[in-house]
Design an enzyme around this catalytic site. Structure first.
Site, mmCIF file in Angstrom:
data_model
loop_
_atom_site.group_PDB
_atom_site.id
_atom_site.type_symbol
_atom_site.label_atom_id
_atom_site.label_comp_id
_atom_site.label_asym_id
_atom_site.label_seq_id
_atom_site.Cartn_x
_atom_site.Cartn_y
_atom_site.Cartn_z
ATOM 1 N N ASP A 123 -34.640 -65.896 45.691
ATOM 2 C CA ASP A 123 -33.856 -65.670 46.904
ATOM 3 C C ASP A 123 -32.386 -66.058 46.770
ATOM 4 O OD1 ASP A 123 -34.087 -68.409 46.845
ATOM 5 O OD2 ASP A 123 -34.753 -68.605 48.915
ATOM 6 N N GLU A 124 -31.884 -66.110 45.550
ATOM 7 C CA GLU A 124 -30.480 -66.469 45.354
ATOM 8 C C GLU A 124 -29.931 -65.771 44.119
ATOM 9 O OE1 GLU A 124 -27.780 -70.491 44.716
ATOM 10 O OE2 GLU A 124 -29.871 -70.676 45.288
#
Length: 109
Positions: free
Chosen positions: A28-29
Site C-alpha cells: 500500500d505504499e
C-alpha cells in the site's frame, strides 16, 4: 488480503503510467519519481478516478517533495484519507519544523 493485493496491483499499474520509476515499498505504499514531468496532482487524481478506487472506495493520499522521500512520506501522512501535500524545493526545513517529532517517525513509536 487477496482483494487488497489485487487493488494494490491495479493502483501500481496506474502509477506506472506517470513514470517508469515506481518503487513499491509495500502493498500500500510506493514512491514515484516525477523528475522531468509536469505531474503534481495527476497521479492522485488518476487514482481517485480509477475503477479500483471507485469500486472499493479505498483512500489514497500523495505527498510530494523534491529529491526527498522522507519529506514526501511525512507530507503524505498529513492529509488523510484522500489528501495532497506538496513541499516545494528549499522549503523542507520550514515544512518539518512546526511538526511534532512523532510525525517524523524518528521517535521510535
Amino acid at each position: 488480503m487477496e482483494k487488497y493485493g489485487r487493488v494494490s496491483a491495479e493502483i501500481m499499474a496506474i502509477l506506472d503510467t506517470f513514470s517508469p520509476l515506481v518503487e513499491a515499498v509495500s502493498v500500500d505504499e510506493a514512491f514515484v519519481d516525477l523528475t522531468g514531468t509536469m505531474a503534481c496532482t495527476q497521479p492522485l487524481e488518476a487514482v481517485r478516478g480509477s475503477r479500483p478506487h471507485r469500486r472499493e472506495n479505498t483512500p489514497h493520499r500523495l505527498g510530494r517533495a523534491r529529491d526527498n522521500r522522507f519529506v514526501a512520506k511525512v507530507a503524505s501522512e498529513l492529509e488523510k484519507p484522500d489528501g495532497l501535500v506538496v513541499v516545494g524545493a528549499g522549503h523542507e526545513a520550514s515544512f518539518l519544523a512546526p511538526l511534532a517529532i512523532e510525525r517524523s517517525g524518528v521517535s521510535g513509536k
